[in-house]
Design a protein around this motif. Sequence first.
Motif, PDB file in Angstrom:
ATOM      1  N   THR A 150       0.928  -1.002   0.053  1.00 46.43           N
ATOM      2  CA  THR A 150      -0.082  -0.121  -0.083  1.00 46.43           C
ATOM      3  C   THR A 150       0.760   1.408   0.262  1.00 46.43           C
ATOM      4  OG1 THR A 150      -1.817   0.983   1.178  1.00 46.43           O
ATOM      5  CG2 THR A 150      -0.063   0.047   2.480  1.00 46.43           C
ATOM      6  N   ALA A 151       0.437   2.167  -0.433  1.00 44.41           N
ATOM      7  CA  ALA A 151       1.171   3.418  -0.648  1.00 44.41           C
ATOM      8  C   ALA A 151       0.723   4.874   0.120  1.00 44.41           C
ATOM      9  CB  ALA A 151       1.381   3.803  -2.237  1.00 44.41           C
TER      10      ALA A 151
ATOM     11  N   GLU B 225      -5.647   5.059  -0.567  1.00 44.18           N
ATOM     12  CA  GLU B 225      -6.047   3.779  -0.362  1.00 44.18           C
ATOM     13  C   GLU B 225      -6.474   3.707   0.808  1.00 44.18           C
ATOM     14  OE1 GLU B 225      -2.788   2.006  -3.752  1.00 44.18           O
ATOM     15  OE2 GLU B 225      -2.076   2.058  -1.643  1.00 44.18           O
TER      16      GLU B 225
ATOM     17  N   ALA C 130       9.569  -1.252  -3.211  1.00 40.15           N
ATOM     18  CA  ALA C 130       8.976  -1.702  -1.904  1.00 40.15           C
ATOM     19  C   ALA C 130       8.818  -3.337  -1.893  1.00 40.15           C
ATOM     20  CB  ALA C 130       7.318  -1.184  -1.838  1.00 40.15           C
TER      21      ALA C 130
ATOM     22  N   GLU D 217       7.191  -2.049 -13.425  1.00 39.67           N
ATOM     23  CA  GLU D 217       8.107  -2.845 -13.074  1.00 39.67           C
ATOM     24  C   GLU D 217       8.018  -4.133 -13.180  1.00 39.67           C
ATOM     25  OE1 GLU D 217       5.959  -1.380 -11.193  1.00 39.67           O
ATOM     26  OE2 GLU D 217       4.799  -3.205 -10.466  1.00 39.67           O
TER      27      GLU D 217
ATOM     28  N   GLN E 225      -4.222   5.529 -15.513  1.00 36.59           N
ATOM     29  CA  GLN E 225      -3.591   4.278 -15.180  1.00 36.59           C
ATOM     30  C   GLN E 225      -3.057   3.694 -16.626  1.00 36.59           C
ATOM     31  OE1 GLN E 225      -6.745   1.184 -14.153  1.00 36.59           O
ATOM     32  NE2 GLN E 225      -5.507   0.577 -12.524  1.00 36.59           N
TER      33      GLN E 225
ATOM     34  N   LYS F  68      -8.337   5.281  -4.818  1.00 37.60           N
ATOM     35  CA  LYS F  68      -9.276   4.347  -4.720  1.00 37.60           C
ATOM     36  C   LYS F  68     -10.449   4.739  -4.012  1.00 37.60           C
ATOM     37  CE  LYS F  68      -5.685   1.390  -5.918  1.00 37.60           C
ATOM     38  NZ  LYS F  68      -4.263   1.594  -5.671  1.00 37.60           N
TER      39      LYS F  68
ATOM     40  N   PHE G  70       9.556   3.554  -6.137  1.00 37.68           N
ATOM     41  CA  PHE G  70       7.952   3.200  -5.971  1.00 37.68           C
ATOM     42  C   PHE G  70       7.782   1.615  -5.585  1.00 37.68           C
ATOM     43  CE2 PHE G  70       9.157   6.355  -9.118  1.00 37.68           C
ATOM     44  CZ  PHE G  70       8.474   7.322  -8.591  1.00 37.68           C
TER      45      PHE G  70
ATOM     46  N   THR H 272       0.109  -8.017  -9.679  1.00 40.14           N
ATOM     47  CA  THR H 272      -0.783  -8.488  -8.379  1.00 40.14           C
ATOM     48  C   THR H 272      -1.266  -9.960  -8.810  1.00 40.14           C
ATOM     49  OG1 THR H 272      -2.547  -7.726  -7.117  1.00 40.14           O
ATOM     50  CG2 THR H 272      -2.521  -7.148  -9.347  1.00 40.14           C
TER      51      THR H 272
ATOM     52  N   VAL I 263      -0.154   6.853  -8.107  1.00 41.24           N
ATOM     53  CA  VAL I 263      -1.120   5.783  -7.537  1.00 41.24           C
ATOM     54  C   VAL I 263      -2.463   6.186  -7.847  1.00 41.24           C
ATOM     55  CG1 VAL I 263      -1.690   4.978  -5.401  1.00 41.24           C
ATOM     56  CG2 VAL I 263       0.723   5.384  -5.468  1.00 41.24           C
ATOM     57  N   THR I 264      -3.164   5.125  -8.295  1.00 39.68           N
ATOM     58  CA  THR I 264      -4.545   5.475  -8.470  1.00 39.68           C
ATOM     59  C   THR I 264      -5.366   5.607  -7.371  1.00 39.68           C
ATOM     60  OG1 THR I 264      -5.030   3.229  -8.899  1.00 39.68           O
ATOM     61  CG2 THR I 264      -4.540   4.325 -10.825  1.00 39.68           C
TER      62      THR I 264
HETATM   63  O1  LIG Z   1       5.321   4.236  -4.572  1.00 41.15           O
HETATM   64  C1  LIG Z   1       4.436   3.170  -4.495  1.00 41.15           C
HETATM   65  C2  LIG Z   1       3.614   3.116  -5.707  1.00 41.15           C
HETATM   66  C3  LIG Z   1       2.656   2.268  -5.606  1.00 41.15           C
HETATM   67  N1  LIG Z   1       2.574   1.124  -4.653  1.00 41.15           N
HETATM   68  C4  LIG Z   1       1.822   0.076  -4.900  1.00 41.15           C
HETATM   69  O2  LIG Z   1       1.511  -0.367  -5.911  1.00 41.15           O
HETATM   70  C5  LIG Z   1       0.235  -1.025  -6.233  1.00 41.15           C
HETATM   71  C6  LIG Z   1      -0.350  -0.403  -7.272  1.00 41.15           C
HETATM   72  O3  LIG Z   1      -0.815   0.834  -7.600  1.00 41.15           O
HETATM   73  P1  LIG Z   1      -1.913   1.357  -8.096  1.00 41.15           P
HETATM   74  O4  LIG Z   1      -2.013   2.929  -8.250  1.00 41.15           O
HETATM   75  O5  LIG Z   1      -3.262   0.604  -7.562  1.00 41.15           O
HETATM   76  O6  LIG Z   1      -1.912   0.960  -9.887  1.00 41.15           O
HETATM   77  P2  LIG Z   1      -2.648   0.198 -10.721  1.00 41.15           P
HETATM   78  O7  LIG Z   1      -2.546   0.835 -11.844  1.00 41.15           O
HETATM   79  O8  LIG Z   1      -3.864  -0.487 -10.112  1.00 41.15           O
HETATM   80  O9  LIG Z   1      -1.659  -1.186 -10.711  1.00 41.15           O
HETATM   81  C7  LIG Z   1      -1.436  -1.996 -11.856  1.00 41.15           C
HETATM   82  O10 LIG Z   1      -0.283  -1.415 -12.505  1.00 41.15           O
HETATM   83  C8  LIG Z   1       1.016  -1.500 -11.864  1.00 41.15           C
HETATM   84  C9  LIG Z   1       2.169  -1.001 -12.695  1.00 41.15           C
HETATM   85  O11 LIG Z   1       1.864   0.027 -13.499  1.00 41.15           O
HETATM   86  C10 LIG Z   1       1.349  -2.641 -11.000  1.00 41.15           C
HETATM   87  O12 LIG Z   1       2.280  -2.681 -10.148  1.00 41.15           O
HETATM   88  C11 LIG Z   1       0.058  -3.395 -10.366  1.00 41.15           C
HETATM   89  O13 LIG Z   1       0.237  -4.581  -9.821  1.00 41.15           O
HETATM   90  C12 LIG Z   1      -1.017  -3.135 -11.332  1.00 41.15           C
HETATM   91  O14 LIG Z   1      -2.467  -3.739 -10.622  1.00 41.15           O
HETATM   92  C13 LIG Z   1      -0.701  -0.584  -4.894  1.00 41.15           C
HETATM   93  O15 LIG Z   1      -0.859  -1.481  -4.066  1.00 41.15           O
HETATM   94  C14 LIG Z   1       0.040   0.447  -4.467  1.00 41.15           C
HETATM   95  O16 LIG Z   1      -0.244   0.512  -3.169  1.00 41.15           O
HETATM   96  C15 LIG Z   1       3.651   0.946  -3.732  1.00 41.15           C
HETATM   97  O17 LIG Z   1       3.750   0.137  -2.806  1.00 41.15           O
HETATM   98  N2  LIG Z   1       4.547   2.189  -3.903  1.00 41.15           N
END
Ligand SMILES: O=c1ccn([C@@H]2O[C@H](COP(=O)(O)OP(=O)(O)O[C@H]3O[C@H](CO)[C@@H](O)[C@H](O)[C@H]3O)[C@@H](O)[C@H]2O)c(=O)[nH]1
Length: 745
Positions: A112-113, A118, A298, A460, A499, A639, A294, A390, A636-637
């Motif tokens: 989580t970020a 979130e 983590a 990544e 996204q 939610k 990012f 994920t 970060v998107t």
């Molecule tokens: O500095 C950061 C930024 C993000 N996150 C985590 O990364 C995940 C994905 O972030 P999110 O903003 O939800 O991005 P999404 O676009 O929904 O994620 C998709 O796209 C990402 C790559 O762009 C992948 O890492 C994800 O697994 C995939 O579900 C979340 O659990 C965040 O908490 C971190 O832990 N640290």
Amino acid sequence: MREKEDDEIVGAPLLFETKEARFRGAYKLFASTILVSISLILFYRVTNFPTATRTESWAWIAMLVSEILFGLYWIITQSVRWRIAFQSPSKHTLLQRYDEEKMPAVDIFVCTADPKLEPPLMVINTILSAMAYNYPSNKLSVYLSDDGGSELTFYALFKASIFSKHWLPFCRKFNLQTRSPHAYFSALNHNYHSHHHDHDDDFHKQCLFIKKLYEEMKSDIETTLAKGKVAHSERNFHKGFKEWSSKTKKQDHHSIVQIIIDGRDKNAVDEDGIQLPRVVYVAREKRPNYPHHFKAGAMNALIRVSSEISNGPLILNLDCDMYPSNADTIQETLCFFMDESRGQNIAYVQFPQNYNNLTNNDLYASSCLATDMIELAGISGHGAALYCGTGCFHRRESLSGAHFKDYKAKLDHIMINTKIEDNRTVDELNEASKLLATCTYEHGTLWGKEMGLVYGIPVEDIASGLAITCRGWRSIYYNPERKAFIGVAPTTLDVALVQHKRWSEGMFQIFLSKYCPFIYGHAKINIGIQMGYCVYLLWAPLSLPTLSYAILPPLCFIRGIPLFPQPTSLWFLPFAYAFVANNGYSLCEALICGSTIKSWLNLQRMRFIRRTTSYFFGFIDTITKQLGLSQTNFVVTDKVVTEDVQKRYEKEIIDFGGCSSIMLTMMVTLALLNLLGLLVGIRRIIMGQLIMIIQIVISAMIVMVNLPVYEALFIRSDKGSISSNVMIKSFVLASLACFIATFVF
Ligand SMILES: O=c1ccn([C@@H]2O[C@H](COP(=O)(O)OP(=O)(O)O[C@H]3O[C@H](CO)[C@@H](O)[C@H](O)[C@H]3O)[C@@H](O)[C@H]2O)c(=O)[nH]1
Ligand SMILES: [Mn+2]
């Protein structure tokens, strides 16, 4: 001895089966007809080059280039339709063959970020469902990585650890399949009476009791969140709160590791006296002058911290918004890894991403049914899967950077637990782990390069999966009947586009980097996999031909320049065929995968909008990054949704609110331009210029796809509509384009 064991396995049922899709021959035949039509189109373009005016020649060249690009991309997409493989693991065979003692320990990582974007309540629902997996709890460890470094998230996790003492026995006793409390109770509210435990008094009583506990925890967490800090009285319940002081900031704090439930502690048991899984909170160190990479950063910190604490040979990686929705997923996955003959070289097993908040017709086209059911299984047919960040189980070794050949040399066992008895106290373990999560730990090491997840690319996951595959590992894509993981899809256009911008940008960056599958994977992975990756890596450049198809036809109407053959000419046929066959096929594919016609139309709209906005700006940003003008970022998107937004979403009204104004302007300009083009075009057709017919069809399609945009411009007035500011800008731009097309060229 060893030989005898092998003998026993020969002839025994396999732990998983792989089947290839049927009708591939028919599909190949059909695809060849499209290939012929594409070749004819290009042939036509080259042989009918107009030389009358310079404008005409340029427009023609642009069309030719676009069609070459479309054609190449189409060929690339064929790779994932050539050998579609479906996997079916056999859990029963696994359970017959191995008892629990022999099963590997599993470390579950949740990232989580930010506690605002979130909500901690969502995060702990994911944690609780992970803890509740139907798997020996002494072999389960759940790690939460909090890049928000927030005591609010820690507080929520602490609360969840207490609630789990009731929740886990309840899940076990009534054998719940959905083990996220939030999802479970929401479903229960919706169809309580259809629930089969309806007349069960015991169930009824317990359910009410647990629900009350959950509501209490929820309200505690929400109150604390609203206050923005944990109350003094609450802080005394766990010494971990001492890690936070008034100076702790999200981007500036020391590393924090807190084992909240110690898996070895004989007193850490649930209400039934059964051991609880281990739960660990991790916030790696953050300092303003150190890049933190990012999510990849983590994950790498988690790989190290977990190796110190539990060192499970299997790692499940989850985003905080993706909860496990099938209690038996771990066993199913083990069928792949533990298959005696084919399991050894499997690095990871990826599950598709599913969402529980889609509207009836999937307004923002988040579900990607055809991608999940066909394309990803199509790459799997070539022996690899895309790691999607994920819902993915990894072998610790391969994720940490091992090459398959070295691994093979080292052990020929199936997953074994290598963690030896550890007599250190929780505090000692916390302290030792902290050192692995500092900013400087990775200096001068191969972390982020050859070890762990790859740095420097916003997706990544895709790059890391590719790197693992190139180290000689195979991977599996598994799309089970009952969904394994469920997440949250965007509920506004803005989030959906942001996204996709991150994805298209990150993926194109991979294509241009040393990780380009054709170069990096050369002689390491087969061409099918290389091409399969490129289906996604090339989203960003795909914006260019799409844009020229969206801009040139209307502008050329105005000038009266025909871009396509007469409907009476034979050359008309390949264009018509390519158009009808492609769309017809895509519609059939969607319907077979269980989509509705309306969802398919929504997908076409979103595709157009994504390609002309997200992918285009993703393209531009990638180029500026290549030139060194800007830096990698990870947005970060969000939610969290307000009630107003949620209502519009449920009614399937597109929410343009919050959209970046540059993306909106692009969208509206194209919509206006094509509307205008269509009007002029119709006039020309009436005047007898039948040659304009294909151009008209293109503009008409774009106009159709954009109907909600006109509505948001001219009719709607709610908060999700388009502001007059954007409207004026777009009007000016569209008129300017027409003016230039008419007078300058
Ligand atoms: O500095 C950061 C930024 C993000 N996150 C985590 O990364 C995940 C994905 O972030 P999110 O903003 O939800 O991005 P999404 O676009 O929904 O994620 C998709 O796209 C990402 C790559 O762009 C992948 O890492 C994800 O697994 C995939 O579900 C979340 O659990 C965040 O908490 C971190 O832990 N640290
Ligand atoms: Mn997400």
